[in-house]
Design an enzyme around this catalytic site. Structure first.
Site, PDB file in Angstrom:
ATOM      1  N   HIS A   1      14.717  12.096  -5.641  1.00 39.61           N
ATOM      2  CA  HIS A   1      14.867  13.289  -4.803  1.00 39.61           C
ATOM      3  C   HIS A   1      13.820  14.357  -5.088  1.00 39.61           C
ATOM      4  O   HIS A   1      13.984  15.516  -4.697  1.00 39.61           O
ATOM      5  CB  HIS A   1      16.274  13.879  -4.964  1.00 39.61           C
ATOM      6  CG  HIS A   1      17.344  13.022  -4.357  1.00 39.61           C
ATOM      7  ND1 HIS A   1      18.684  13.158  -4.665  1.00 39.61           N
ATOM      8  CD2 HIS A   1      17.274  12.003  -3.458  1.00 39.61           C
ATOM      9  CE1 HIS A   1      19.379  12.269  -3.981  1.00 39.61           C
ATOM     10  NE2 HIS A   1      18.541  11.555  -3.248  1.00 39.61           N
TER      11      HIS A   1
ATOM     12  N   CYS B   1      -2.456  19.828   3.393  1.00 38.42           N
ATOM     13  CA  CYS B   1      -3.345  18.789   2.869  1.00 38.42           C
ATOM     14  C   CYS B   1      -2.610  17.666   2.157  1.00 38.42           C
ATOM     15  O   CYS B   1      -3.210  16.655   1.821  1.00 38.42           O
ATOM     16  CB  CYS B   1      -4.382  19.406   1.929  1.00 38.42           C
ATOM     17  SG  CYS B   1      -3.700  20.008   0.351  1.00 38.42           S
TER      18      CYS B   1
ATOM     19  N   SER C   1      28.416  11.932  -7.874  1.00 42.81           N
ATOM     20  CA  SER C   1      29.602  12.137  -7.039  1.00 42.81           C
ATOM     21  C   SER C   1      29.988  10.881  -6.278  1.00 42.81           C
ATOM     22  O   SER C   1      31.140  10.713  -5.881  1.00 42.81           O
ATOM     23  CB  SER C   1      29.352  13.276  -6.041  1.00 42.81           C
ATOM     24  OG  SER C   1      28.292  12.937  -5.154  1.00 42.81           O
TER      25      SER C   1
ATOM     26  N   ASN D   1      31.348   9.216 -16.108  1.00 45.33           N
ATOM     27  CA  ASN D   1      31.448  10.418 -15.285  1.00 45.33           C
ATOM     28  C   ASN D   1      32.516  11.346 -15.846  1.00 45.33           C
ATOM     29  O   ASN D   1      33.359  10.930 -16.643  1.00 45.33           O
ATOM     30  CB  ASN D   1      31.813  10.027 -13.842  1.00 45.33           C
ATOM     31  CG  ASN D   1      31.153  10.911 -12.803  1.00 45.33           C
ATOM     32  OD1 ASN D   1      30.488  11.884 -13.131  1.00 45.33           O
ATOM     33  ND2 ASN D   1      31.342  10.577 -11.543  1.00 45.33           N
TER      34      ASN D   1
END
Length: 234
Positions: free
Chosen positions: A110, A121, A179, A203
């Site tokens: 990400h 550019c 999640s 988790n």
């Protein structure tokens, strides 16, 4: 136990960095309860109000610079150094805490908060300062085209070919602090299972996709990740 597996892929999400003081997105007090993601995390939001988007990411950049890796980051770096086979750490996080802890076999699917990209550019450049509409590209000197080097909703994550190749070859897949509702990352466990990999969820609490994992452990990342790494390397 490590010698039982040839190839390891680890996916990390916001939960691994929460104990370092970085805001998560989807928890009850997460960033998306304070901001509308359509305003600060989409190309359309940036087109509508670039100043708001720059303010949002400038604040997050300052927060990141003040943060430090926690024991979960350190444990994964130690695991990479000791792992005898193929190893890939894929993170949904845009922070650099894995790198600061010592991880090197790492892909930021990400993007990275401490980088900016020139839409004129195409250059990607390191950045630790605030940017705004007047900021000029250090490469082409054109002002007004700088944006955070992060993947917004509606944009294609980076490195998908390399990630899919690693998932297709892994026999151990570990998901940490995610999640389980953001795709394509949420589908990685299914891809690993199709290749008969052993799948593990670490988790704070069960993710939306917890039922897809063969093994599950819940608790603070700074506790359960180092403990699991010790077991792998025993």
């Amino acid at each position: 136990m490590a010698t039982n597996y040839r190839s390891l892929v680890i996916l990390t999400g916001a939960g691994i960095s929460a104990e370092s003081g970085l805001g998560t997105f989807r928890d009850k007090d997460g960033l998306w309860t304070k901001y509308d993601l359509r305003d600060v995390a989409t190309p359309e939001g940036f087109e509508r109000n670039p100043a708001l988007v720059h303010d949002f990411y400038n604040a997050r950049r300052r927060n990141l610079i003040e943060a430090a890796p926690n024991p979960a980051h350190a444990a994964l770096a130690a695991l990479e150094r000791a792992w005898p086979g193929d190893f890939l750490l894929v993170t949904q996080n845009v922070d650099d805490l894995h790198e600061r802890a010592g991880s090197t076999k790492l892909l930021h699917m990400h993007g990275e908060l401490l980088k900016i990209r020139c839409e004129s550019c195409g250059n990607v450049l390191p950045c630790r300062e605030d940017i705004d509409l007047s900021s000029a590209c250090p490469a082409c000197a054109t002002p007004g085209y700088m944006r955070p080097h992060v993947v917004w909703f509606g944009e294609m994550p980076f490195y998908m070919d390399r990630i899919e190749q690693a998932l297709n070859g892994c026999d151990l897949f570990v998901s940490i602090g995610t999640s389980g509702n953001v795709y394509p990352a949420a589908g990685f466990v299914a891809e690993a299972r199709r290749r008969r990999a052993h799948t593990v969820e670490l988790n704070l609490e069960p993710s939306e996709g917890f039922s897809h994992f063969a093994e599950k452990r819940y608790g603070a990342a700074s506790e359960i990740v180092p403990a699991y790494v010790q077991e792998l390397l025993r």
